[in-house]
Each structure stands twice: as C-alpha cells, then as structure tokens.
Scaffold this motif. Structure first.
Motif, PDB file in Angstrom:
ATOM      1  N   MET A   1       0.852  -1.168   0.000  1.00 57.58           N
ATOM      2  CA  MET A   1       0.000   0.000   0.000  1.00 57.58           C
ATOM      3  C   MET A   1       0.900   1.234   0.000  1.00 57.58           C
ATOM      4  O   MET A   1       1.784   1.354   0.835  1.00 57.58           O
ATOM      5  CB  MET A   1      -0.903  -0.026   1.237  1.00 57.58           C
ATOM      6  CG  MET A   1      -1.855   1.115   1.279  1.00 57.58           C
ATOM      7  SD  MET A   1      -3.068   1.162   2.636  1.00 57.58           S
ATOM      8  CE  MET A   1      -3.325  -0.491   3.128  1.00 57.58           C
ATOM      9  N   ASN A   2       0.661   2.151  -0.934  1.00 55.14           N
ATOM     10  CA  ASN A   2       1.482   3.347  -1.063  1.00 55.14           C
ATOM     11  C   ASN A   2       0.820   4.513  -0.331  1.00 55.14           C
ATOM     12  O   ASN A   2       0.124   5.330  -0.942  1.00 55.14           O
ATOM     13  CB  ASN A   2       1.709   3.676  -2.542  1.00 55.14           C
ATOM     14  CG  ASN A   2       2.716   4.779  -2.736  1.00 55.14           C
ATOM     15  OD1 ASN A   2       3.043   5.520  -1.816  1.00 55.14           O
ATOM     16  ND2 ASN A   2       3.214   4.900  -3.954  1.00 55.14           N
ATOM     17  N   THR A   3       1.038   4.604   0.964  1.00 50.50           N
ATOM     18  CA  THR A   3       0.407   5.675   1.736  1.00 50.50           C
ATOM     19  C   THR A   3       1.045   7.033   1.464  1.00 50.50           C
ATOM     20  O   THR A   3       0.363   8.049   1.554  1.00 50.50           O
ATOM     21  CB  THR A   3       0.467   5.371   3.244  1.00 50.50           C
ATOM     22  OG1 THR A   3       1.817   5.191   3.637  1.00 50.50           O
ATOM     23  CG2 THR A   3      -0.354   4.137   3.576  1.00 50.50           C
ATOM     24  N   SER A   4       2.321   7.063   1.100  1.00 46.39           N
ATOM     25  CA  SER A   4       2.977   8.354   0.864  1.00 46.39           C
ATOM     26  C   SER A   4       2.352   9.069  -0.338  1.00 46.39           C
ATOM     27  O   SER A   4       2.167  10.288  -0.314  1.00 46.39           O
ATOM     28  CB  SER A   4       4.485   8.181   0.676  1.00 46.39           C
ATOM     29  OG  SER A   4       4.763   7.387  -0.437  1.00 46.39           O
ATOM     30  N   PHE A   6      -0.723   8.750  -1.336  1.00 42.54           N
ATOM     31  CA  PHE A   6      -2.031   9.197  -0.866  1.00 42.54           C
ATOM     32  C   PHE A   6      -1.900  10.470  -0.027  1.00 42.54           C
ATOM     33  O   PHE A   6      -2.635  11.443  -0.238  1.00 42.54           O
ATOM     34  CB  PHE A   6      -2.706   8.078  -0.060  1.00 42.54           C
ATOM     35  CG  PHE A   6      -3.864   8.540   0.759  1.00 42.54           C
ATOM     36  CD1 PHE A   6      -5.065   8.888   0.153  1.00 42.54           C
ATOM     37  CD2 PHE A   6      -3.767   8.637   2.133  1.00 42.54           C
ATOM     38  CE1 PHE A   6      -6.140   9.334   0.906  1.00 42.54           C
ATOM     39  CE2 PHE A   6      -4.836   9.072   2.890  1.00 42.54           C
ATOM     40  CZ  PHE A   6      -6.026   9.423   2.281  1.00 42.54           C
ATOM     41  N   ILE A   7      -0.963  10.490   0.917  1.00 43.62           N
ATOM     42  CA  ILE A   7      -0.767  11.657   1.782  1.00 43.62           C
ATOM     43  C   ILE A   7      -0.398  12.876   0.939  1.00 43.62           C
ATOM     44  O   ILE A   7      -0.904  13.984   1.163  1.00 43.62           O
ATOM     45  CB  ILE A   7       0.312  11.390   2.859  1.00 43.62           C
ATOM     46  CG1 ILE A   7      -0.105  10.235   3.784  1.00 43.62           C
ATOM     47  CG2 ILE A   7       0.632  12.661   3.644  1.00 43.62           C
ATOM     48  CD1 ILE A   7      -1.380  10.452   4.559  1.00 43.62           C
ATOM     49  N   GLU A  59      -4.738   1.505  10.103  1.00 41.72           N
ATOM     50  CA  GLU A  59      -4.864   2.866  10.598  1.00 41.72           C
ATOM     51  C   GLU A  59      -3.528   3.494  10.999  1.00 41.72           C
ATOM     52  O   GLU A  59      -3.282   4.669  10.755  1.00 41.72           O
ATOM     53  CB  GLU A  59      -5.813   2.845  11.797  1.00 41.72           C
ATOM     54  CG  GLU A  59      -6.269   4.175  12.261  1.00 41.72           C
ATOM     55  CD  GLU A  59      -7.305   4.033  13.352  1.00 41.72           C
ATOM     56  OE1 GLU A  59      -6.944   3.578  14.466  1.00 41.72           O
ATOM     57  OE2 GLU A  59      -8.472   4.353  13.092  1.00 41.72           O
ATOM     58  N   SER A  60      -2.634   2.721  11.583  1.00 44.51           N
ATOM     59  CA  SER A  60      -1.357   3.271  12.051  1.00 44.51           C
ATOM     60  C   SER A  60      -0.504   3.816  10.904  1.00 44.51           C
ATOM     61  O   SER A  60       0.332   4.687  11.111  1.00 44.51           O
ATOM     62  CB  SER A  60      -0.572   2.219  12.830  1.00 44.51           C
ATOM     63  OG  SER A  60      -0.222   1.141  11.986  1.00 44.51           O
ATOM     64  N   LEU A  61      -0.720   3.334   9.675  1.00 45.47           N
ATOM     65  CA  LEU A  61       0.033   3.825   8.517  1.00 45.47           C
ATOM     66  C   LEU A  61      -0.349   5.257   8.151  1.00 45.47           C
ATOM     67  O   LEU A  61       0.356   5.915   7.407  1.00 45.47           O
ATOM     68  CB  LEU A  61      -0.206   2.921   7.303  1.00 45.47           C
ATOM     69  CG  LEU A  61       0.286   1.486   7.403  1.00 45.47           C
ATOM     70  CD1 LEU A  61      -0.135   0.698   6.169  1.00 45.47           C
ATOM     71  CD2 LEU A  61       1.795   1.444   7.576  1.00 45.47           C
ATOM     72  N   PHE A  62      -1.467   5.720   8.666  1.00 42.06           N
ATOM     73  CA  PHE A  62      -1.979   7.026   8.267  1.00 42.06           C
ATOM     74  C   PHE A  62      -1.789   8.096   9.342  1.00 42.06           C
ATOM     75  O   PHE A  62      -2.423   9.122   9.300  1.00 42.06           O
ATOM     76  CB  PHE A  62      -3.466   6.910   7.881  1.00 42.06           C
ATOM     77  CG  PHE A  62      -3.674   6.028   6.687  1.00 42.06           C
ATOM     78  CD1 PHE A  62      -3.466   6.511   5.407  1.00 42.06           C
ATOM     79  CD2 PHE A  62      -4.045   4.697   6.838  1.00 42.06           C
ATOM     80  CE1 PHE A  62      -3.642   5.704   4.295  1.00 42.06           C
ATOM     81  CE2 PHE A  62      -4.223   3.881   5.738  1.00 42.06           C
ATOM     82  CZ  PHE A  62      -4.021   4.391   4.465  1.00 42.06           C
ATOM     83  N   LEU A  66      -0.271  15.382   9.428  1.00 38.66           N
ATOM     84  CA  LEU A  66      -1.656  15.838   9.293  1.00 38.66           C
ATOM     85  C   LEU A  66      -2.502  15.419  10.487  1.00 38.66           C
ATOM     86  O   LEU A  66      -3.671  15.756  10.565  1.00 38.66           O
ATOM     87  CB  LEU A  66      -2.281  15.268   8.011  1.00 38.66           C
ATOM     88  CG  LEU A  66      -1.640  15.695   6.693  1.00 38.66           C
ATOM     89  CD1 LEU A  66      -2.285  14.976   5.528  1.00 38.66           C
ATOM     90  CD2 LEU A  66      -1.728  17.200   6.523  1.00 38.66           C
ATOM     91  N   GLY A  67      -1.932  14.655  11.387  1.00 37.08           N
ATOM     92  CA  GLY A  67      -2.704  14.108  12.496  1.00 37.08           C
ATOM     93  C   GLY A  67      -3.349  12.806  12.064  1.00 37.08           C
ATOM     94  O   GLY A  67      -3.031  12.245  11.013  1.00 37.08           O
ATOM     95  N   LYS A  68      -4.253  12.321  12.871  1.00 33.48           N
ATOM     96  CA  LYS A  68      -4.936  11.074  12.547  1.00 33.48           C
ATOM     97  C   LYS A  68      -5.942  11.325  11.415  1.00 33.48           C
ATOM     98  O   LYS A  68      -6.780  12.222  11.513  1.00 33.48           O
ATOM     99  CB  LYS A  68      -5.666  10.536  13.784  1.00 33.48           C
ATOM    100  CG  LYS A  68      -6.352   9.227  13.531  1.00 33.48           C
ATOM    101  CD  LYS A  68      -7.061   8.732  14.769  1.00 33.48           C
ATOM    102  CE  LYS A  68      -7.784   7.433  14.431  1.00 33.48           C
ATOM    103  NZ  LYS A  68      -8.623   6.986  15.530  1.00 33.48           N
ATOM    104  N   ILE A  69      -5.827  10.545  10.370  1.00 30.37           N
ATOM    105  CA  ILE A  69      -6.752  10.635   9.244  1.00 30.37           C
ATOM    106  C   ILE A  69      -7.876   9.638   9.485  1.00 30.37           C
ATOM    107  O   ILE A  69      -7.623   8.482   9.825  1.00 30.37           O
ATOM    108  CB  ILE A  69      -6.026  10.354   7.914  1.00 30.37           C
ATOM    109  CG1 ILE A  69      -4.951  11.425   7.695  1.00 30.37           C
ATOM    110  CG2 ILE A  69      -7.012  10.308   6.761  1.00 30.37           C
ATOM    111  CD1 ILE A  69      -4.099  11.213   6.477  1.00 30.37           C
TER     112      ILE A  69
END
Length: 179
Positions: A1-4, A6-7, A59-62, A66-69
């Motif tokens: 999963m590419n969270t970077s 997305f962020i 959830e921890s990946l996000f 920005l804080g908790k998404i």
C-alpha cells in the motif's frame, strides 16, 4: 500500500482549497471514488466496505503530520477526514505551489478565461506542456498537462459553459480511466 502517494495527494488537495477559499483552522473532508483511492494507494480494487475495513485495519500507517486521518463511507465514496491540526500544518509548512497559485488566480480574476489565456499560464511555468481538445461528447473541452510532471503532475480538464470556464484536476490514472 502506497500511503505516501495518498498523503501527498491529500496535502495537494488541501492546499488547493486553501488557495481558493483561504485558511480557516477547521477540519476538512475530502471525498474519493473508491476506485480512485485504490489507484492512489496502489492496491487491488476493492468495494467500499472492503476498502474501509482495510484502511481501518492499517490505521497506524496514516498517522502523519496531518494528524490522525479518519475514513468513512459516504454515498458510495470514501470520506477522508483531516483534523484542524492537519489543515493548520498544510497552511504553515507547505509552500504555495507557484503554478497552482497562478492558475487559480487566473480563474478567480476571469470567470471565462480563454484557452489561449490558460495555455499562456501553463507556458509561463514550462513551455513543454500539452493542450489537447477533447472529442465531442466528453465532459470537458480541453485537457492540459505537463508530460514531464514539472512543475505539476495533475491533468487539468477545462470546460466552458454559458460563458463560464471551469477546471477540474485529475491524477493521470484517473484522467486515463475517465476517458
């Protein structure tokens, strides 16, 4: 999963909102079609409920600057909730992108900029841009983008209707899926 990826997309969208409307320290909600969010995260397509379960499990990946998404389903789209802390972070630490600032300013100053004026705005930042007229029957009249993704990686779709010109930005993948 590419969270970077997305962020980065979330930050760019928040910055666009702040440039258009100004900064107010409040939470922001962004809405993504499920397919679009799957493409951004570079994961196999899932339905909304499966994607929501995955996002809540991971959830921890996000947790970022920005804080908790927060994620929820809303009318078949994924709602992405960013706290006022995240909005303030973008305002304070993310510089205004010069090209995006310029294109927004053009559309704010002129409710009906011509395609020539829009192209001139693109050319100010990189002469290597593409402007293509879209086929009749499409939702937009033109698409403009920088093939080398500098200074901007978005695809800008332009439509003039009743003497009012609008633009919508799409990722390359979403644009190609749309057409």
């Amino acid at each position: 999963m590419n969270t970077s990826r997305f962020i980065e997309n979330v930050i760019e969208q928040i910055k666009e909102v702040q440039l258009k409307l100004g900064f107010v320290k409040e939470s922001i909600r962004l809405y993504y079609p499920v397919e679009s969010l799957c493409r951004l995260l570079q994961i196999e397509h899932k339905n909304g409920k499966e994607l929501l379960t995955l996002l809540k499990t991971e959830e921890s990946l996000f947790h970022t600057n920005l804080g908790k998404i927060q994620f929820s389903l809303s009318k078949g789209r994924m709602e992405v909730g960013i706290s006022s802390v995240g909005a303030a972070y973008v305002q304070e630490y993310i510089p205004n992108p010069p090209f995006l600032t310029s294109i927004i300013q053009l559309f704010q100053e002129k409710h009906n900029p011509s395609i020539k004026e829009i192209c001139a705005c693109f050319a100010q930042f990189n002469k290597d841009y593409v402007c293509e007229q879209m086929e009749l029957g499409q939702d937009f009249d033109y698409v403009l983008y920088f093939p080398q993704k500098e200074p901007d990686a978005w695809f800008y779709c332009i439509r003039t209707e009743m003497e009012h010109t609008i633009y919508h930005r799409f990722t390359e993948e979403d644009y190609k899926t749309m057409i």
